[in-house]
Structures are given as C-alpha cells and as structure tokens.
Design a protein around this motif. Structure first.
Motif, PDB file in Angstrom:
ATOM      1  N   ASN A  75      47.323  36.077  23.943  1.00  0.00           N
ATOM      2  CA  ASN A  75      47.995  36.976  24.894  1.00  0.00           C
ATOM      3  C   ASN A  75      48.432  36.207  26.131  1.00  0.00           C
ATOM      4  OD1 ASN A  75      47.839  39.412  23.511  1.00  0.00           O
ATOM      5  ND2 ASN A  75      45.786  39.866  24.270  1.00  0.00           N
ATOM      6  N   SER A  76      49.542  36.644  26.715  1.00  0.00           N
ATOM      7  CA  SER A  76      50.037  35.960  27.919  1.00  0.00           C
ATOM      8  C   SER A  76      49.260  36.383  29.158  1.00  0.00           C
ATOM      9  CB  SER A  76      51.524  36.276  28.121  1.00  0.00           C
ATOM     10  OG  SER A  76      51.701  37.656  28.370  1.00  0.00           O
ATOM     11  N   MET A  77      48.399  37.400  29.035  1.00  0.00           N
ATOM     12  CA  MET A  77      47.744  37.962  30.215  1.00  0.00           C
ATOM     13  C   MET A  77      46.297  38.330  29.905  1.00  0.00           C
ATOM     14  SD  MET A  77      49.088  41.308  32.349  1.00  0.00           S
ATOM     15  CE  MET A  77      49.011  42.421  30.938  1.00  0.00           C
ATOM     16  N   PHE A  78      45.430  38.146  30.905  1.00  0.00           N
ATOM     17  CA  PHE A  78      44.075  38.698  30.818  1.00  0.00           C
ATOM     18  C   PHE A  78      43.655  39.191  32.195  1.00  0.00           C
ATOM     19  CE2 PHE A  78      43.342  34.224  31.823  1.00  0.00           C
ATOM     20  CZ  PHE A  78      42.249  34.209  32.672  1.00  0.00           C
ATOM     21  N   PHE A  79      42.663  40.078  32.205  1.00  0.00           N
ATOM     22  CA  PHE A  79      42.161  40.679  33.439  1.00  0.00           C
ATOM     23  C   PHE A  79      40.776  40.124  33.770  1.00  0.00           C
ATOM     24  CE2 PHE A  79      45.528  43.554  32.637  1.00  0.00           C
ATOM     25  CZ  PHE A  79      45.692  44.426  33.707  1.00  0.00           C
ATOM     26  N   ILE A  80      40.535  39.948  35.049  1.00  0.00           N
ATOM     27  CA  ILE A  80      39.178  39.680  35.544  1.00  0.00           C
ATOM     28  C   ILE A  80      38.811  40.840  36.458  1.00  0.00           C
ATOM     29  CG2 ILE A  80      37.693  38.178  36.913  1.00  0.00           C
ATOM     30  CD1 ILE A  80      39.593  35.856  36.218  1.00  0.00           C
ATOM     31  N   LEU A  81      37.738  41.550  36.126  1.00  0.00           N
ATOM     32  CA  LEU A  81      37.291  42.668  36.949  1.00  0.00           C
ATOM     33  C   LEU A  81      36.454  42.122  38.111  1.00  0.00           C
ATOM     34  CD1 LEU A  81      36.859  45.644  37.565  1.00  0.00           C
ATOM     35  CD2 LEU A  81      35.010  45.649  35.884  1.00  0.00           C
ATOM     36  N   THR A  82      36.990  42.211  39.317  1.00  0.00           N
ATOM     37  CA  THR A  82      36.239  41.735  40.493  1.00  0.00           C
ATOM     38  C   THR A  82      35.397  42.852  41.104  1.00  0.00           C
ATOM     39  OG1 THR A  82      37.940  42.294  42.129  1.00  0.00           O
ATOM     40  CG2 THR A  82      38.123  40.139  41.040  1.00  0.00           C
ATOM     41  N   ASN A  83      35.860  44.097  40.960  1.00  0.00           N
ATOM     42  CA  ASN A  83      35.238  45.256  41.604  1.00  0.00           C
ATOM     43  C   ASN A  83      35.151  45.095  43.122  1.00  0.00           C
ATOM     44  OD1 ASN A  83      34.189  47.857  41.478  1.00  0.00           O
ATOM     45  ND2 ASN A  83      32.096  47.118  41.618  1.00  0.00           N
ATOM     46  N   SER A  84      36.076  44.343  43.710  1.00  0.00           N
ATOM     47  CA  SER A  84      35.954  43.996  45.130  1.00  0.00           C
ATOM     48  C   SER A  84      36.156  45.177  46.064  1.00  0.00           C
ATOM     49  CB  SER A  84      36.940  42.879  45.482  1.00  0.00           C
ATOM     50  OG  SER A  84      38.262  43.262  45.183  1.00  0.00           O
TER      51      SER A  84
END
Length: 479
Positions: A75-84
C-alpha cells in the motif's frame, strides 16, 4: 464577503456551486497517481482518522519495526495512531519529534521518499500548530528535505464539514454553522474563535503566520478545473506559509490533489494538516460499500455486544438518549466524577466490570456510559482537567482490558475513548481498517496479538452521525 458568524442554509449555498465532470477529474487523478512514488504516512491524533479508508494498516506504536513494516507494505499509505489529542503539549511535542526522527531514519534505510499528513479533527480541535511545527523541524534536521508550506484541509463530507469562501463550516441539519460558533470552538483545551481559516491559523500561531500571507485555493478555480493557476499558487508557497483549501465535495479534493502532485513533481514539499478526506484521495483508496453484519461478525457467539460511550459532545449525548430506546440493551452509568475519591472510584470500576461480564455472558448487549456532566475544576485548570480525563479514560479502558468474556462486537464512542480501548484495552499493535459501518464510522479488524483477535471494533467518533446513527449501528450488529 460572507461574515464569519453567519449561519447559512445548505440548500442556498450548494445551488450556486458549479458542477464539474467528475469522471474526467478521476482519470486525471489516476494518471498522476501512477507516477507518484512517495510513501504517505498519516499521523492520526485519534483513531477516527481512518473513517474514509479501507484495506489500510493502522499501527498503534511508532517503534522502528512498526514504521519499517509500514514502509515495506505494498500500500502507498499507512496510519500511525498517536492519540495525541489526549496528550499534554509536552507529551505531544516529544511523540512527534520521536516519530519524525524514526520516519526519516527508516526512509533513508529503504531509500524511499515520503510525505506526512497530520490528520486532525475536522472541527479544528487538537495540538495545532505544535504538531506540524515539530514534524517540520525534525524532518528538516534529519534529512535534506525542506518543507515549503503547510496545506490546511479540514473538509470532511461524511461529517458535514465544508470550507467555503475560506470559512470552515459545520453542518447542523439544514444549516451550515461557522466552526468558530459551534460547541467545538469552546473546547476547554483546544478552543478558538475564528472560522476564517487564514484568521484561525493566525490565531492559533499567535500571529506567527498571517492570514494576509496565506494562499487560498478557491472553489472558483477548483470548479473551473484551472489546474495551471492552482499549481502556480502552490509553486509560489515558501517559508512554511499556509495553503487553505476550499472544498464541498470529494471532486474538490481530487482537483487540488492533482495540483499538489504536479507541484511535488516539480520539487515542492508540503506538510499537511487535514481531516480524513485528503488521505483517501491521495492514498488512492477505492470506494467500498458500507459493511454488513455478515462481513463483521464471523465467529458465532451467544454472548452480547459491548458499547462504551465516553465522548461528552452534545451529539454523543443526543445519540445516547436515542440508543436508550433499544429495549435489548442494558445500560450501566459510570460515575466518573468519583475520580476525585480514589477508593470509591476503584469500587465503581469493579462494579461495572462485574455487572458487564455477567450480562454479556448471558447474551445481553451492554452499554457503559460515563456520567454526562463534564468534570469542571474551574478557570485556569486545563492541564489538571486533562490529567483527570486521562485517569477516567484509563478506567474505561481497564473495563475492557479486564473482561474475561469475549463480546460479540465492541463499539467505542468518542475519539480518545476508542483509541485508549483499542491500544490499551484490546492490546492492538496493528489493525486493518475493514471499511465503514456507516458513513464516517470506521471498523478495525484486530490483529492476532490483540486480546480478542479478529473482533469487529467499531470506532464511532463523538461528533459524527445523526441522532439515530448510533442506535442504527447497534441494531445492525445485533439483529
């Protein structure tokens, strides 16, 4: 000139916006994406940012292993959940510096260009401009990339968030209300007063970035498909000045994305502060029908489901009242104000766990909701209130973490609530976004490492949906 404080009839606004050939725009976008070879990394300040995508990975930590795995995905994209959004300012600053340093390190190792989208709230709450400033500074320190500007893109159709004449609106039934006039602007931690996005940037940056120096991509240029003008506007941006994008539909996102891709190919670099619409378009994510119960609940079980309601925005409370009309649900109120009395607070948590476990194992769906009045410590106590809200969120999370019975499904209402339950309650390290159960309401399928592998985890944002949407979601999962 539209005044910031004027609410407008949706029908009046939309009838004056010219139509555009969407199929032609899509073909142009597909051509641009074919030659675009950067990894898109979305830093999500709560887990609702995946509310437009499907088949995409979400990592819940920012270790080098996780980020490298994301870079190596097809995939060209991924998410990182920071919960900031649930962090203090200093915690946010450290997290974003750490993430950006690891991203630049991994990018160099795998020899891959990247761009970062800071996915924030479509109603403009969050640690802005802190997050993108830290990201810019760290990326530039650790690489040869210089960021020319920052694209401000809070449009989110599924939630009724539109930017018109540079003013950001929140739809409330038949009206568009300027964002600065909504309850979201009165947020005790992330409040603001301006609805004009250039003025909002000036307000949030305390005058460092001026509305008069902001570049505005107009709906007129977008709907005229004037890509030359838009691309030229982008090429002239420098000194990390801001680019405000007007948008009322996905076709507007697509037109601006074409211009952004062209500007990037000509050597421009941008940081992005956006809601969830841009990620779907720039990531080339295809549309998918809303998920069915059969797609979500694959393990037959006689157990009931679990609904956790934490968000305190007006819309959540209205949706909870509507949910209470469901006779097949048992409701348990969590008196979270007992957080000021530690022993009683612990007793309250134990009571809820015992009650919920017993009911779920008997086949009963249970809704646990926090007391609706906000805990108010008075003026000048924002940080203290945030710390207490974290203790409350930890307690809500512990209810899920300590469950000894697997619910048939889990619905978490509210961004911070759903993040804490996903990461700390369910111990998810990597989830796959299955899609949406209702517009703007994403579903994770949890990984093998989690407490309940493969469970359908519905992440229901606090400020999304009609009054009936929560009830309809639970009915769909329960029938």
């Amino acid at each position: 000139m539209i005044k910031q404080h004027e609410k407008r009839l949706v029908s009046d606004v939309f009838k004056d916006i010219p139509a555009v050939d969407e199929a032609f725009v899509q073909r142009m976008l597909d051509e641009e994406l074919l030659t675009f070879n950067q990894k898109i990394i979305v830093l999500d300040d709560d887990p609702t940012g995946v509310q437009t995508v499907n088949g995409i990975s979400v990592y819940t930590d920012w270790s080098k292993d996780s980020i490298k795995q994301g870079f190596l995905e097809e995939n060209s994209m991924f998410f990182i959940l920071t919960n900031s959004r649930g962090f203090t300012a200093s915690e946010t600053e450290k997290a974003h510096a750490d993430i950006a340093a690891v991203i630049t390190e991994v990018a160099a190792e795998v020899d891959k260009e990247f761009l970062i989208i800071s996915r924030g709230d479509s109603t403009l709450r969050g640690h802005y401009p802190l997050e993108t400033e830290v990201l810019k500074k760290t990326v530039e320190q650790h690489s040869n990339q210089v960021l020319d500007g920052e694209v401000i893109f809070p449009f989110f159709k599924e939630g009724g968030r539109f930017t018109i004449d540079n003013i950001h609106y929140v739809q409330d039934e038949d009206y568009l209300v300027p964002a600065g006039e909504t309850e979201f602007a009165k947020d005790r931690t992330f409040g603001y007063s301006k609805s004009h996005l250039g003025e909002w940037v000036e307000e949030k940056s305390e005058g460092k970035f001026k509305a008069s120096h902001t570049t505005y991509i107009s709906l007129g240029s977008i709907r005229a498909l004037d890509l030359v003008t838009i691309t030229n506007q982008l090429m002239e941006v420098k000194n990390f000045n801001k680019v405000v994008v007007n948008a009322v539909d996905y076709v507007d996102v697509k037109v601006v994305t074409i211009a952004l891709l062209r500007a990037m190919k000509l050597g421009k670099h941008f940081m992005y502060r956006s809601a969830a619409a841009l990620t779907k378009v720039m990531g080339g994510v295809n549309d998918k029908d809303l998920l069915t119960k059969e797609e979500l609940i694959k393990e037959k079980s006689s157990n009931g489901g679990l609904i956790m309601v934490g968000s305190h925005v007006k819309k959540t409370t209205e949706q909870l009242e509507e949910l209470k009309k469901c006779s097949f649900i048992e409701f348990i109120e969590f008196d979270c104000h007992l957080v000021l009395e530690p022993e009683k607070f612990e007793e309250e948590v134990n009571r809820i766990i015992n009650e919920a476990e017993k009911l779920i194992s008997q086949g009963q769906t249970v809704a646990v909701y926090t007391r609706r009045e906000r805990l108010d410590l008075g003026e000048g106590k924002k940080e203290e209130e945030l710390k207490l809200s974290v203790k409350i969120s930890d307690a809500v999370t512990s209810i899920v973490r300590r469950l000894n019975v697997r619910p048939n499904f889990i619905v978490a209402k509210g961004g911070i609530t759903s993040s804490d339950i996903g990461v700390n309650g369910l111990s998810v390290k990597r989830a796959t976004v299955a899609g949406q159960i209702k517009p703007g309401i994403p579903v994770w399928v949890t990984g093998e490492e989690s407490k309940f592998p493969g469970i359908a985890y519905i992440i229901f944002p606090g400020n999304v949906g009609a009054k009936t949407t929560l009830r309809e979601t639970v009915e769909l999962l329960s029938k």
